[in-house]
Design an enzyme around this catalytic site. Structure first.
Site, mmCIF file in Angstrom:
data_model
loop_
_atom_site.group_PDB
_atom_site.id
_atom_site.type_symbol
_atom_site.label_atom_id
_atom_site.label_comp_id
_atom_site.label_asym_id
_atom_site.label_seq_id
_atom_site.Cartn_x
_atom_site.Cartn_y
_atom_site.Cartn_z
ATOM 1 N N ASP A 163 0.824 -1.210 0.000
ATOM 2 C CA ASP A 163 0.000 0.000 0.000
ATOM 3 C C ASP A 163 0.861 1.264 0.000
ATOM 4 O O ASP A 163 2.094 1.204 0.046
ATOM 5 C CB ASP A 163 -0.916 -0.053 1.236
ATOM 6 N N TRP A 194 -2.909 3.482 -5.953
ATOM 7 C CA TRP A 194 -4.158 4.169 -6.316
ATOM 8 C C TRP A 194 -4.096 4.921 -7.654
ATOM 9 O O TRP A 194 -4.978 5.718 -7.977
ATOM 10 C CB TRP A 194 -4.614 5.132 -5.205
ATOM 11 N N ASP A 218 -10.179 3.566 -3.427
ATOM 12 C CA ASP A 218 -10.879 2.368 -2.946
ATOM 13 C C ASP A 218 -12.284 2.254 -3.526
ATOM 14 O O ASP A 218 -13.028 3.224 -3.605
ATOM 15 C CB ASP A 218 -10.965 2.391 -1.413
HETATM 16 C C1 GLA Z 1 -5.982 1.376 1.422
HETATM 17 C C2 GLA Z 1 -6.148 0.385 0.280
HETATM 18 C C3 GLA Z 1 -7.263 -0.595 0.621
HETATM 19 C C4 GLA Z 1 -6.945 -1.326 1.915
HETATM 20 C C5 GLA Z 1 -6.728 -0.309 3.038
HETATM 21 C C6 GLA Z 1 -6.213 -0.973 4.303
HETATM 22 O O1 GLA Z 1 -7.090 2.201 1.555
HETATM 23 O O2 GLA Z 1 -6.411 1.046 -0.917
HETATM 24 O O3 GLA Z 1 -7.456 -1.533 -0.436
HETATM 25 O O4 GLA Z 1 -5.804 -2.120 1.738
HETATM 26 O O5 GLA Z 1 -5.769 0.685 2.648
HETATM 27 O O6 GLA Z 1 -6.032 -0.047 5.331
#
Ligand code: GLA
Length: 400
Positions: free
Chosen positions: A147, A181, A202
């Site tokens: 991440d 992202w 997300d």
């Molecule tokens: C980010 C990621 C999610 C998830 C969360 C976990 O938002 O994009 O897919 O892994 O972190 O905290």
């Protein structure tokens, strides 16, 4: 002298590139991840039950392979800097959990972050990349979601190259799933670093909403889909665009779930289920295990599909498949039913990326409906159907 010089050049060339394990993720990875349904509420018992359910529900046989524990499995780093799991949630340790998952014929994935802390505030891998990679290899990790929270002043390409090289050096083949992202356009630079990269923020289990959190927002299915449109040339075997994990079974209507699943297949997305597979409805089960749909996602050519037409909230998405077959998905973005009367005769679908043209004047294609699992005549006659709001007609065209 010349020899020494070219030797130095070779070393420089090698060290400037990251290294990937061969032959991993030749089709989009499939599996299950804890985040969409459970958030930080993860434990070894739950994950073991999920593994059992993946097998007993037939999902494993349908192709779901990786069980991935997302954020919040972490405890603390010890005095030498080695990471340990949360002792209450994972009392038997991660190796025991990985062993259990492997004993079911599945593979095991874990989560970390390029920054100082994960998005859930647990220890990140920054400064511990090689150490973490060694521990993951010892535990038997096969997949790492990495991440991008708390990464102030870090260069994304550099950070992902470091963890990629660390995994390679540790020697155990691991799929690196990059979760940046899409901010720094990883599709332009990550094909030699990771196997899949998030292209969006997300996902949220709604068809077309935005959930605003102030400095970031979550998006519904269609918004994440939109972001894939200009990226198809970057995807292929071993390197995939990732519009985020599946929300099938997490609260949308059955037609929305079906549309979500079909469109993820069309864009060759990684298929990582995110629902509670221990207690899913028959409808959710039937969507997630539709092998004809999965075969389209997993087609060995690995070509990401594209939006061919878009008129008045009715879209047609197209994906070329092996053996000169094609997958087509009519999507009704609106809330209201649309009457389809699609006359193939005048249609020419030109895929300029792979230089392939689908035309219907010379020969006819057989039509197979992926959701009703029935043959539906051929393209000699117009396709006539009612398409409810937020739903799809998902078909496969083939010459024989
Ligand atoms: C980010 C990621 C999610 C998830 C969360 C976990 O938002 O994009 O897919 O892994 O972190 O905290």
């Amino acid at each position: 002298m010349k020899k020494i010089f070219s030797g130095i050049l070779l070393i420089i060339t090698i060290s400037a590139y990251s290294q990937k394990f061969d032959r991993l993720a030749q089709t989009p990875p499939m599996g299950w991840n804890s985040w969409n349904k459970f958030g930080c509420d993860v434990s070894e018992n739950m994950i073991k039950e999920i593994a059992d359910a993946l097998v007993s529900s037939g999902m494993k046989d349908a192709g779901y392979e990786y069980i991935i524990v997302d954020d919040c499995w972490h405890g603390k780093r010890d005095s030498l800097g080695f990471i340990h799991p949360d002792p209450t949630r994972f009392p038997s340790g991660i190796k025991a959990l990985a062993d259990y998952i492997h004993s079911k014929g599945l593979k095991f994935g874990i989560y970390s972050d390029a920054g100082s802390q994960t998005c859930g505030g647990r220890p990140g891998s920054r400064g511990h990349e090689y150490q973490d990679a060694i521990i993951y290899a010892k535990w038997g990790v096969d997949y790492l979601k990495y991440d991008w929270c708390n990464t102030d002043n870090i260069n994304p390409k550099g950070a992902y190259t470091t963890i990629s090289n660390a995994l390679f050096a540790a020697g155990r083949p691991v799929i690196l799933s990059m979760c940046e992202w899409g901010t720094s356009k990883p599709w332009e630079w990550a094909a030699d670093i990771g196997y899949l990269w998030r292209t969006t923020g997300d996902i949220y289990p709604c068809f077309d909403c935005v959930v605003n959190h102030g400095n970031y927002s979550d998006w519904g299915v269609l918004r994440n889909l939109n972001k894939q449109k200009d990226l198809r040339q970057y995807a292929g075997p071993g390197h995939w665009n990732d519009p985020d994990m599946l929300e099938v079974g997490n609260g949308m209507n059955v037609n929305e779930d079906r549309a979500h699943f079909s469109l993820w297949c069309i864009v060759a997305a990684p298929m990582i289920a995110g629902n509670d597979v221990r207690q899913m409805s028959q409808q959710t089960h039937d969507i997630l295990t539709n092998r004809e749909a999965i075969a389209i996602d997993q087609d060995s050519l690995g070509i990401q599909g594209f939006q061919f037409s878009n008129t008045d909230s009715l879209e047609l998405w197209v994906k070329p498949l092996k053996n000169d077959a094609w997958a087509l998905c009519f999507l009704n973005r609106s809330n209201t039913l649309k009457k389809i009367n699609y006359n193939w005769k005048n249609i020419v679908i030109n895929d300029s990326l792979i230089h392939k043209v689908l035309r219907f004047d010379a020969g006819k294609y057989k039509i197979h409906n992926i959701w009703t699992k029935t043959d539906q005549g051929s393209t000699a006659k117009p396709l006539v159907a009612d398409l409810p709001g937020h739903d799809v007609i998902f078909i496969r065209l083939s010459l024989n």
